[in-house]
Design a protein around this motif. Sequence first.
Motif, mmCIF file in Angstrom:
data_model
loop_
_atom_site.group_PDB
_atom_site.id
_atom_site.type_symbol
_atom_site.label_atom_id
_atom_site.label_comp_id
_atom_site.label_asym_id
_atom_site.label_seq_id
_atom_site.Cartn_x
_atom_site.Cartn_y
_atom_site.Cartn_z
ATOM 1 N N ASP A 68 0.852 -1.190 0.000
ATOM 2 C CA ASP A 68 0.000 0.000 0.000
ATOM 3 C C ASP A 68 0.889 1.242 0.000
ATOM 4 O OD1 ASP A 68 -2.301 1.478 -0.035
ATOM 5 O OD2 ASP A 68 -2.615 1.402 2.126
ATOM 6 N N ARG A 69 1.425 1.565 -1.171
ATOM 7 C CA ARG A 69 2.263 2.743 -1.338
ATOM 8 C C ARG A 69 2.029 3.311 -2.730
ATOM 9 N NH1 ARG A 69 8.142 1.335 -3.093
ATOM 10 N NH2 ARG A 69 7.893 -0.630 -4.220
ATOM 11 N N GLU A 70 2.728 4.372 -3.051
ATOM 12 C CA GLU A 70 2.502 5.068 -4.315
ATOM 13 C C GLU A 70 2.611 4.130 -5.512
ATOM 14 O OE1 GLU A 70 1.657 8.314 -6.775
ATOM 15 O OE2 GLU A 70 1.750 8.356 -4.583
ATOM 16 N N GLN A 71 3.603 3.236 -5.488
ATOM 17 C CA GLN A 71 3.881 2.418 -6.661
ATOM 18 C C GLN A 71 3.001 1.168 -6.774
ATOM 19 O OE1 GLN A 71 6.359 3.573 -4.577
ATOM 20 N NE2 GLN A 71 6.968 5.245 -5.944
ATOM 21 N N VAL A 135 4.050 0.565 -13.469
ATOM 22 C CA VAL A 135 4.911 -0.027 -14.491
ATOM 23 C C VAL A 135 6.319 -0.197 -13.914
ATOM 24 C CG1 VAL A 135 5.905 0.286 -16.789
ATOM 25 C CG2 VAL A 135 3.532 0.950 -16.351
ATOM 26 N N HIS A 136 6.889 -1.364 -14.104
ATOM 27 C CA HIS A 136 8.155 -1.685 -13.459
ATOM 28 C C HIS A 136 8.894 -2.773 -14.224
ATOM 29 C CE1 HIS A 136 5.371 -4.769 -12.085
ATOM 30 N NE2 HIS A 136 6.417 -5.529 -11.805
ATOM 31 N N ALA A 137 10.166 -2.928 -13.904
ATOM 32 C CA ALA A 137 10.947 -4.108 -14.289
ATOM 33 C C ALA A 137 11.254 -4.871 -13.010
ATOM 34 C CB ALA A 137 12.234 -3.699 -15.004
ATOM 35 N N PHE A 240 10.394 0.635 -10.358
ATOM 36 C CA PHE A 240 9.203 1.267 -10.897
ATOM 37 C C PHE A 240 9.610 2.467 -11.745
ATOM 38 C CE2 PHE A 240 7.487 -1.152 -7.402
ATOM 39 C CZ PHE A 240 6.288 -1.608 -7.905
ATOM 40 N N ARG A 241 8.872 2.672 -12.837
ATOM 41 C CA ARG A 241 9.160 3.772 -13.738
ATOM 42 C C ARG A 241 7.932 4.674 -13.876
ATOM 43 N NH1 ARG A 241 13.721 2.931 -17.035
ATOM 44 N NH2 ARG A 241 13.263 5.023 -17.797
ATOM 45 N N ARG A 250 8.715 8.963 -8.826
ATOM 46 C CA ARG A 250 9.815 8.016 -8.916
ATOM 47 C C ARG A 250 10.067 7.393 -7.549
ATOM 48 N NH1 ARG A 250 16.090 9.435 -10.553
ATOM 49 N NH2 ARG A 250 16.761 7.289 -10.939
ATOM 50 N N ASP A 251 10.448 6.125 -7.531
ATOM 51 C CA ASP A 251 10.762 5.430 -6.284
ATOM 52 C C ASP A 251 12.193 5.780 -5.897
ATOM 53 O OD1 ASP A 251 11.207 3.692 -4.190
ATOM 54 O OD2 ASP A 251 10.040 2.074 -5.083
#
Length: 276
Positions: A68-71, A135-137, A240-241, A250-251
């Motif tokens: 439960d965070r921004e990303q 969206v992330h890798a 995360f992007r 941005r993380d």
Amino acid sequence: MSVLTLQESGGYVSFDEDQCKEAGQSLATRYREASPFPHIAIDDFVDAAVLRRLLAEFPGSDGRDYFDREQERLKFQYHPGSVEGALVKNLLAELNSEAFLSFLEEMTGIGGLIPDPYYLGGGLHETKRGGHLGVHADFNIHNRMKLVRRLNLLIYLNDDWSPDYGGELELWDRAMTKCEVKVAPLMARAVVFNTDLDSFHGHPDPLSCPPERSRRSIATYYYTATEEGIANLPNRTTVFRKRPGTAEKRDMKVAMRHFVADWTPPALRRAFSKKA
């Protein structure tokens, strides 16, 4: 008719290796030539009736931890060890079996695949209404097994999923300039894709499904060993992007961790990790 048949004997379901190899070979060109990176979405991957039986064993979320965070928000992960259902454990074991690995190897061209008996980040996934996954890798090194991550498999478990609910898996180009592919999370649909440092994916917009619904899936990941080991490889956690044209953040914590790993001597890295 499903792409792969789950044969049942004595209450246990299993894949047939010959069928797995043949199916993998038939999908190889489609997989390897896909853009923005090698991937495939396969409808009717396994028998939907088996997956609906599995849903009856899907764990409840009450009292469980979630992201439960921004990303990433309102996302639950259920490790197989925390799930009581026999069919859940059975199917996850078969997705790590020699027969199923032969399907993946034939389709992707990646030999020597190794499953993850620890299910690091894998198992059953669930995202609630209003939740999302930016969206992330993905992380690239399994530090416990000292292996390199190569493939993700997702099998969706969502009957009667309306387009209005959202939750489409997005695959972005390697420069993070545009989304090239969207995949709705429909029942018995599977997605397989290569996991490189720039294989950007996610379902970044908040789910708008009814409160009693959620986005559910099975997730398993696959690895290979390298002759030189992992010592000289960059070690990345999930990155995360920010999508262009959005107010996403941005993380910075992860960015700082990677900066420290890449540019500081080992002694300073250890000092930083203690403070973190």
